[in-house]
Write a protein that holds these residues in place. Sequence first.
Motif, PDB file in Angstrom:
ATOM      1  N   ASN A 171      27.008 -30.938  -6.105  1.00 45.21           N
ATOM      2  CA  ASN A 171      26.138 -29.784  -5.884  1.00 45.21           C
ATOM      3  C   ASN A 171      25.999 -28.923  -7.136  1.00 45.21           C
ATOM      4  N   ILE A 172      27.073 -28.802  -7.926  1.00 44.83           N
ATOM      5  CA  ILE A 172      26.956 -28.053  -9.180  1.00 44.83           C
ATOM      6  C   ILE A 172      26.001 -28.774 -10.135  1.00 44.83           C
ATOM      7  N   SER A 173      26.101 -30.089 -10.180  1.00 46.60           N
ATOM      8  CA  SER A 173      25.171 -30.851 -11.027  1.00 46.60           C
ATOM      9  C   SER A 173      23.736 -30.677 -10.564  1.00 46.60           C
ATOM     10  N   LEU A 174      23.532 -30.620  -9.261  1.00 49.13           N
ATOM     11  CA  LEU A 174      22.186 -30.393  -8.726  1.00 49.13           C
ATOM     12  C   LEU A 174      21.636 -29.052  -9.194  1.00 49.13           C
ATOM     13  N   ALA A 175      22.449 -27.998  -9.116  1.00 45.93           N
ATOM     14  CA  ALA A 175      21.999 -26.673  -9.543  1.00 45.93           C
ATOM     15  C   ALA A 175      21.710 -26.643 -11.040  1.00 45.93           C
ATOM     16  N   VAL A 176      22.593 -27.267 -11.830  1.00 44.40           N
ATOM     17  CA  VAL A 176      22.407 -27.244 -13.288  1.00 44.40           C
ATOM     18  C   VAL A 176      21.142 -28.005 -13.691  1.00 44.40           C
ATOM     19  N   LEU A 177      20.933 -29.178 -13.111  1.00 41.09           N
ATOM     20  CA  LEU A 177      19.745 -29.969 -13.453  1.00 41.09           C
ATOM     21  C   LEU A 177      18.462 -29.267 -13.036  1.00 41.09           C
ATOM     22  N   LEU A 178      18.486 -28.621 -11.886  1.00 43.71           N
ATOM     23  CA  LEU A 178      17.291 -27.891 -11.457  1.00 43.71           C
ATOM     24  C   LEU A 178      17.000 -26.704 -12.374  1.00 43.71           C
ATOM     25  N   LEU A 179      18.046 -26.022 -12.825  1.00 41.87           N
ATOM     26  CA  LEU A 179      17.835 -24.897 -13.736  1.00 41.87           C
ATOM     27  C   LEU A 179      17.311 -25.367 -15.087  1.00 41.87           C
ATOM     28  N   PHE A 180      17.857 -26.479 -15.605  1.00 46.42           N
ATOM     29  CA  PHE A 180      17.342 -27.020 -16.862  1.00 46.42           C
ATOM     30  C   PHE A 180      15.884 -27.449 -16.703  1.00 46.42           C
ATOM     31  N   GLY A 181      15.563 -28.072 -15.582  1.00 46.67           N
ATOM     32  CA  GLY A 181      14.172 -28.455 -15.355  1.00 46.67           C
ATOM     33  C   GLY A 181      13.251 -27.261 -15.271  1.00 46.67           C
ATOM     34  N   ARG A 182      13.743 -26.178 -14.686  1.00 44.91           N
ATOM     35  CA  ARG A 182      12.924 -24.963 -14.595  1.00 44.91           C
ATOM     36  C   ARG A 182      12.690 -24.345 -15.963  1.00 44.91           C
ATOM     37  N   LEU A 183      13.731 -24.351 -16.800  1.00 49.06           N
ATOM     38  CA  LEU A 183      13.589 -23.757 -18.121  1.00 49.06           C
ATOM     39  C   LEU A 183      12.730 -24.618 -19.051  1.00 49.06           C
ATOM     40  N   ILE A 184      12.918 -25.918 -18.998  1.00 46.68           N
ATOM     41  CA  ILE A 184      12.203 -26.801 -19.926  1.00 46.68           C
ATOM     42  C   ILE A 184      10.730 -26.914 -19.558  1.00 46.68           C
ATOM     43  N   PHE A 185      10.451 -27.113 -18.267  1.00 44.00           N
ATOM     44  CA  PHE A 185       9.070 -27.358 -17.842  1.00 44.00           C
ATOM     45  C   PHE A 185       8.410 -26.123 -17.229  1.00 44.00           C
ATOM     46  N   GLU A 186       9.137 -24.989 -17.210  1.00 41.38           N
ATOM     47  CA  GLU A 186       8.588 -23.726 -16.708  1.00 41.38           C
ATOM     48  C   GLU A 186       8.076 -23.884 -15.266  1.00 41.38           C
ATOM     49  N   LEU A 187       8.951 -24.353 -14.417  1.00 42.28           N
ATOM     50  CA  LEU A 187       8.610 -24.560 -13.016  1.00 42.28           C
ATOM     51  C   LEU A 187       8.861 -23.288 -12.224  1.00 42.28           C
ATOM     52  N   ASP A 188       8.337 -23.277 -11.014  1.00 44.45           N
ATOM     53  CA  ASP A 188       8.382 -22.066 -10.192  1.00 44.45           C
ATOM     54  C   ASP A 188       9.457 -22.151  -9.114  1.00 44.45           C
ATOM     55  N   TYR A 189      10.694 -22.495  -9.501  1.00 42.76           N
ATOM     56  CA  TYR A 189      11.787 -22.484  -8.536  1.00 42.76           C
ATOM     57  C   TYR A 189      12.174 -21.043  -8.218  1.00 42.76           C
ATOM     58  N   THR A 190      12.560 -20.823  -6.985  1.00 47.07           N
ATOM     59  CA  THR A 190      13.148 -19.543  -6.593  1.00 47.07           C
ATOM     60  C   THR A 190      14.657 -19.661  -6.748  1.00 47.07           C
ATOM     61  N   ILE A 191      15.221 -18.937  -7.725  1.00 42.94           N
ATOM     62  CA  ILE A 191      16.615 -19.129  -8.097  1.00 42.94           C
ATOM     63  C   ILE A 191      17.548 -18.822  -6.932  1.00 42.94           C
ATOM     64  N   TRP A 192      17.319 -17.710  -6.235  1.00 42.58           N
ATOM     65  CA  TRP A 192      18.242 -17.338  -5.174  1.00 42.58           C
ATOM     66  C   TRP A 192      18.219 -18.354  -4.033  1.00 42.58           C
ATOM     67  N   ARG A 193      17.054 -18.957  -3.773  1.00 39.54           N
ATOM     68  CA  ARG A 193      16.988 -19.954  -2.706  1.00 39.54           C
ATOM     69  C   ARG A 193      17.729 -21.221  -3.095  1.00 39.54           C
ATOM     70  N   VAL A 194      17.651 -21.582  -4.382  1.00 40.83           N
ATOM     71  CA  VAL A 194      18.369 -22.771  -4.859  1.00 40.83           C
ATOM     72  C   VAL A 194      19.873 -22.591  -4.667  1.00 40.83           C
ATOM     73  N   PHE A 195      20.412 -21.446  -5.112  1.00 36.21           N
ATOM     74  CA  PHE A 195      21.851 -21.224  -5.001  1.00 36.21           C
ATOM     75  C   PHE A 195      22.285 -21.065  -3.547  1.00 36.21           C
ATOM     76  N   LEU A 196      21.479 -20.399  -2.736  1.00 35.07           N
ATOM     77  CA  LEU A 196      21.840 -20.229  -1.324  1.00 35.07           C
ATOM     78  C   LEU A 196      21.888 -21.580  -0.608  1.00 35.07           C
ATOM     79  N   GLU A 197      20.895 -22.413  -0.844  1.00 37.65           N
ATOM     80  CA  GLU A 197      20.876 -23.714  -0.178  1.00 37.65           C
ATOM     81  C   GLU A 197      21.984 -24.620  -0.685  1.00 37.65           C
TER      82      GLU A 197
END
Length: 339
Positions: A224-250
């Motif tokens: 799960n930590i790897s999932l969060a880290v990869l999603l954050l890197f993807g958001r930063l690199i490709f400028e995606l519209d993830y909702t950070i609080w929803r990612v961590f809560l889920e």
Amino acid sequence: MAQLVYLKENIKYFYQKHAAYADPALKLLFSFIMLCLVQEMFQYNEAVDRPWIFLLVSVVQAFLPLSFCFYSAACLILLNLWQVSAEICIMFLLFFIICCLLFVRVDGRYAFIIILTPVLFYLKLEYFLPVILGMTAGFGGILPMAAGILIYYFSLYTRDASALLTTTENLEPGIGISRITSLLVIDRKLMVILVTFCLVVFLSTILYRLFHEKAWMFSIIIGNISLAVLLLFGRLIFELDYTIWRVFLEIVLAMALATAVQFFRGIGDFSRIEKVSFEDDEYIYFVKAVPKIKAAQEERSVTDIVPEEEPGDAKDDAGDSAEEPETAENKIGDDMNEF
């Protein structure tokens, strides 16, 4: 902890005792919810948008293998896509045939994964999926999960293609398929989700199968930590519209859910580890066995309760026993007189 173990054993015992009724009921419930959500994802044919039709199909599927949910969902999607475009419907038909040949015929669980994945994406609960798949399905769950992700994003692309087909005049043949294909190629979010989820399932499976007592814990936490880290890197690199609080809560909820799944599958009792060694002509084997935590069965003793005799009854019994010898003597006397 002991109370949780007792609760788990009672739930498992109750389910096993009523499995003949629980399994069809759970299949019916899942099938009905799944068909309703699939219809919401592909709302193009109002003729099949009838809850009572979904209920009838679910009743039939309650007594069939779980893989038939895949076929019913595929038929429902194709009936909706036929209203959009025949070419898009044929494209999806080929996709479903490939999924059927590669996954569904191999193992019925893969059909469940293919259908469950877009449903979780539609409910915004997709981050629950990768680690649990790594713990339960293993490496075989990667490709069915990827097929389910494609079905969900195809539903989004079909909305765009449907709007294009209904608003544009003098359409060229194949414009719907070309539109979906172009969206599939340029969608960076789909690429990040596919790569991230596949990597997390792969990593969770490797960690879960380690020869270590707490391998399941490593799989849940690191996965799960790897999932969060990869999603954050993807958001930063490709400028995606993830909702950070929803990612961590889920992800936190996903850790709790994965722990509950492992708890019901069985957690080792590390205080009672047993080590055994034996050998044959070629090898020496060293085995370390960790028994699962289980609730001890209560021993039941049965006591027979005999009602106490009243004094009057005892006296009558004594009187009857006293009269028996006297009656026998009188009978002997009578026989002698006759002689």
